[in-house]
Design a protein around this motif. Sequence first.
Motif, short mmCIF file in Angstrom:
data_model
loop_
_atom_site.label_atom_id
_atom_site.label_comp_id
_atom_site.label_asym_id
_atom_site.label_seq_id
_atom_site.Cartn_x
_atom_site.Cartn_y
_atom_site.Cartn_z
N VAL A 14 48.35 -41.27 3.72
CA VAL A 14 49.26 -40.23 3.25
C VAL A 14 50.69 -40.56 3.69
CG1 VAL A 14 49.94 -37.80 3.60
CG2 VAL A 14 47.56 -38.35 3.06
N GLU A 15 50.83 -40.99 4.94
CA GLU A 15 52.16 -41.39 5.44
C GLU A 15 52.77 -42.47 4.56
OE1 GLU A 15 51.28 -41.02 10.24
OE2 GLU A 15 51.68 -42.98 9.36
N LEU A 16 51.91 -43.34 4.07
CA LEU A 16 52.40 -44.46 3.25
C LEU A 16 52.51 -44.09 1.77
CD1 LEU A 16 50.42 -47.36 4.96
CD2 LEU A 16 52.86 -46.83 5.22
N ASP A 17 52.31 -42.82 1.47
CA ASP A 17 52.46 -42.29 0.11
C ASP A 17 51.38 -42.80 -0.85
OD1 ASP A 17 53.73 -40.56 -1.66
OD2 ASP A 17 54.91 -42.17 -2.54
N ALA A 18 50.14 -42.81 -0.37
CA ALA A 18 49.02 -43.18 -1.25
C ALA A 18 48.81 -42.11 -2.31
CB ALA A 18 47.75 -43.33 -0.43
N GLN A 19 48.37 -42.53 -3.48
CA GLN A 19 48.11 -41.57 -4.56
C GLN A 19 46.78 -40.85 -4.33
OE1 GLN A 19 50.51 -40.90 -6.97
NE2 GLN A 19 51.63 -42.18 -5.53
N GLU A 20 46.63 -39.75 -5.02
CA GLU A 20 45.45 -38.88 -4.87
C GLU A 20 44.15 -39.64 -5.13
OE1 GLU A 20 44.17 -36.10 -3.26
OE2 GLU A 20 46.36 -35.91 -3.28
N ASP A 21 44.12 -40.50 -6.15
CA ASP A 21 42.87 -41.20 -6.48
C ASP A 21 42.43 -42.13 -5.35
OD1 ASP A 21 45.08 -42.77 -7.03
OD2 ASP A 21 44.05 -43.95 -8.57
N VAL A 22 43.39 -42.69 -4.64
CA VAL A 22 43.06 -43.55 -3.50
C VAL A 22 42.45 -42.71 -2.39
CG1 VAL A 22 44.10 -44.91 -1.63
CG2 VAL A 22 44.82 -45.30 -4.00
N LEU A 23 43.06 -41.57 -2.11
CA LEU A 23 42.61 -40.71 -1.00
C LEU A 23 41.24 -40.10 -1.28
CD1 LEU A 23 45.99 -38.87 -0.32
CD2 LEU A 23 45.02 -40.80 0.93
N ALA A 24 40.93 -39.93 -2.57
CA ALA A 24 39.67 -39.26 -2.93
C ALA A 24 38.49 -40.24 -3.06
CB ALA A 24 39.86 -38.51 -4.24
N LYS A 25 38.78 -41.51 -2.89
CA LYS A 25 37.75 -42.54 -3.12
C LYS A 25 36.51 -42.36 -2.24
CE LYS A 25 38.37 -47.23 -4.63
NZ LYS A 25 38.37 -46.95 -6.06
N GLU A 26 35.36 -42.68 -2.83
CA GLU A 26 34.11 -42.60 -2.06
C GLU A 26 33.47 -43.99 -2.00
OE1 GLU A 26 31.68 -39.49 -3.68
OE2 GLU A 26 33.06 -37.94 -2.93
N PHE A 27 32.75 -44.25 -0.90
CA PHE A 27 32.20 -45.59 -0.67
C PHE A 27 30.72 -45.48 -0.34
CE2 PHE A 27 36.54 -45.07 0.64
CZ PHE A 27 37.19 -46.10 -0.02
N GLU A 28 29.99 -46.60 -0.59
CA GLU A 28 28.55 -46.58 -0.33
C GLU A 28 28.25 -46.59 1.16
OE1 GLU A 28 26.47 -49.57 -2.61
OE2 GLU A 28 27.25 -48.65 -4.45
N ASN A 29 29.12 -47.28 1.93
CA ASN A 29 28.91 -47.30 3.39
C ASN A 29 30.25 -47.48 4.10
OD1 ASN A 29 29.51 -50.20 3.47
ND2 ASN A 29 27.54 -50.39 2.40
N SER A 30 30.22 -47.33 5.43
CA SER A 30 31.48 -47.34 6.19
C SER A 30 32.12 -48.73 6.20
CB SER A 30 31.24 -46.85 7.61
OG SER A 30 30.27 -47.67 8.23
N GLY A 31 31.29 -49.77 6.08
CA GLY A 31 31.84 -51.13 6.04
C GLY A 31 32.73 -51.32 4.82
N GLN A 32 32.21 -50.88 3.68
CA GLN A 32 32.99 -50.98 2.44
C GLN A 32 34.27 -50.17 2.54
OE1 GLN A 32 31.10 -49.88 -1.19
NE2 GLN A 32 29.80 -51.70 -1.25
N ARG A 33 34.12 -48.99 3.11
CA ARG A 33 35.28 -48.10 3.27
C ARG A 33 36.37 -48.78 4.11
NH1 ARG A 33 34.01 -43.65 7.28
NH2 ARG A 33 34.32 -45.43 8.64
N ASP A 34 35.95 -49.36 5.24
CA ASP A 34 36.95 -49.94 6.14
C ASP A 34 37.64 -51.15 5.50
OD1 ASP A 34 36.28 -47.96 7.83
OD2 ASP A 34 35.08 -49.19 9.20
N LEU A 35 36.88 -51.91 4.74
CA LEU A 35 37.48 -53.06 4.03
C LEU A 35 38.54 -52.57 3.04
CD1 LEU A 35 34.60 -55.55 3.14
CD2 LEU A 35 36.64 -55.97 4.56
N PHE A 36 38.16 -51.55 2.29
CA PHE A 36 39.09 -50.98 1.31
C PHE A 36 40.34 -50.47 2.01
CE2 PHE A 36 40.82 -47.14 -0.64
CZ PHE A 36 41.15 -47.59 -1.91
N TYR A 37 40.12 -49.74 3.11
CA TYR A 37 41.25 -49.16 3.85
C TYR A 37 42.22 -50.25 4.30
CZ TYR A 37 44.02 -47.39 7.68
OH TYR A 37 45.08 -47.10 8.49
N LYS A 38 41.67 -51.30 4.89
CA LYS A 38 42.51 -52.38 5.40
C LYS A 38 43.40 -52.96 4.30
CE LYS A 38 41.03 -54.78 9.49
NZ LYS A 38 39.84 -55.42 10.00
N ALA A 39 42.77 -53.22 3.16
CA ALA A 39 43.51 -53.84 2.05
C ALA A 39 44.60 -52.91 1.52
CB ALA A 39 42.53 -54.21 0.93
#
Length: 280
Positions: A14-39
Motif C-alpha cells: 500500500v505504501e508503494l501504491d499497489a493497485q487493488e487487484d494486486v492487494l486482493a490476490k490469492e495464492f495456493e500456498n504461502s511460498g507462492q505468496r512470498d515469491l509474488f510479494y518479493k517480485a
Amino acid sequence: MTEKLTVSQRQRLVELDAQEDVLAKEFENSGQRDLFYKAIEIELAKKNKEKILSLLNEGHQPLSCEIENRLINWLTKEEGYSQVVTPIIISEAMLEKMTITSEHPLSNQVFWLDSKKCLRPMLAPNLYTLMRDLYKIAKQPVKIFEAGPCFRKETQGAQHMNEFTMLNMVELASVEEGKQMERLTQLAHSSMKAIGIEHYEIEITPSEVYGETLDIVVGDLELASGAYGPHVLDDKWGIFDTWVGIGFGIERIAMAMAEYKNIKRVGRSLSYIDGARLNV
Ligand code: ATP
Ligand code: MG
C-alpha cells in the motif's frame, strides 16, 4: 486453502501504491505468496524511485505545488484576483464571528494554542475581514484569494489530514443579486479547466441557513466547496453586498489527478515526496 498477503506485506505494498487487484490476490500456498510479494515489492519500489528521480531531475515541483501555481496563475492573470497572505494563528473572537462556537461541528476540530488563539481551520474569517477593508478603500469590486495551510483535527481517513492547503478565492460586489450561483458555477468550471481536470461533477445543495452551496467532486472525493452571499454571517463582518467564494483543497485535487487512494501521499510529509514513498 488459499493464502492472502500478510498484513505487513499488504501494508508495504500500500505504501508503494499497489493497485487493488494486486492487494486482493490469492495464492495456493504461502511460498507462492512470498515469491509474488518479493517480485512485486521490487517492481513497485523501482517505480517509486523513478518517480523521485524524475522530480529531482525533470519536474522539480510536486504536483500539489503545480496545481496551486496553476490556480494562482489563472486567478491573477485571467480573473483579476489579487493574492493575500494572512495570519495562520487566529483569535477565538474570529472563530466566534464565524459562529464556530462549542456547538459547531468544526469546534472539536480546532487546534488551540492557548485559551484565546488557535491555528486557522479555514481562511474565511481572514478573507471576510480583508475584503471588507479593501472594499471600503477601493469602492469597487474586490477579488482576493489566499493559498495556505489550514488545520483541523480529523479522525484520519484516506481523504483527510490534520494539516492541509486550502486555496480560498472570494469576490465581493462583483455580481448582481440573483446571479451568484451562475457566477459560482462559471468559476468552478474555469478552475477545473485551469488545473486540467476534465472529469468532475458539480453538486449544488440547498441549505436553509446558509443558502445554496456548490461542491466540485470527483467520484466520492470533494475537491472544493463554494458558497455565496448575502449570507447570514455577513452582518457581523460588515459585508452588505453580494459575494461568491470557493475553497479548494489542494491535496485533494492532487490526489484526484494522480489517482492516489490516500491523501497522505501528497500532503506535507517526510515519508512521501510528490506521491512517492521515500524508503525504497
Ligand atoms: P469534508 O466534508 O470532505 O471533510 P469539508 O466540507 O469539511 O470537507 P470545507 O470546509 O468545504 O471542507 O473545505 C474546503 C475544501 O478543503 C474541501 O472541499 C476539501 O477539498 C479541503 N479539505 C477540507 N478538510 C480537509 C482535510 N482535513 N484534509 C484535506 N483537505 C481538506
Ligand atoms: Mg465542503
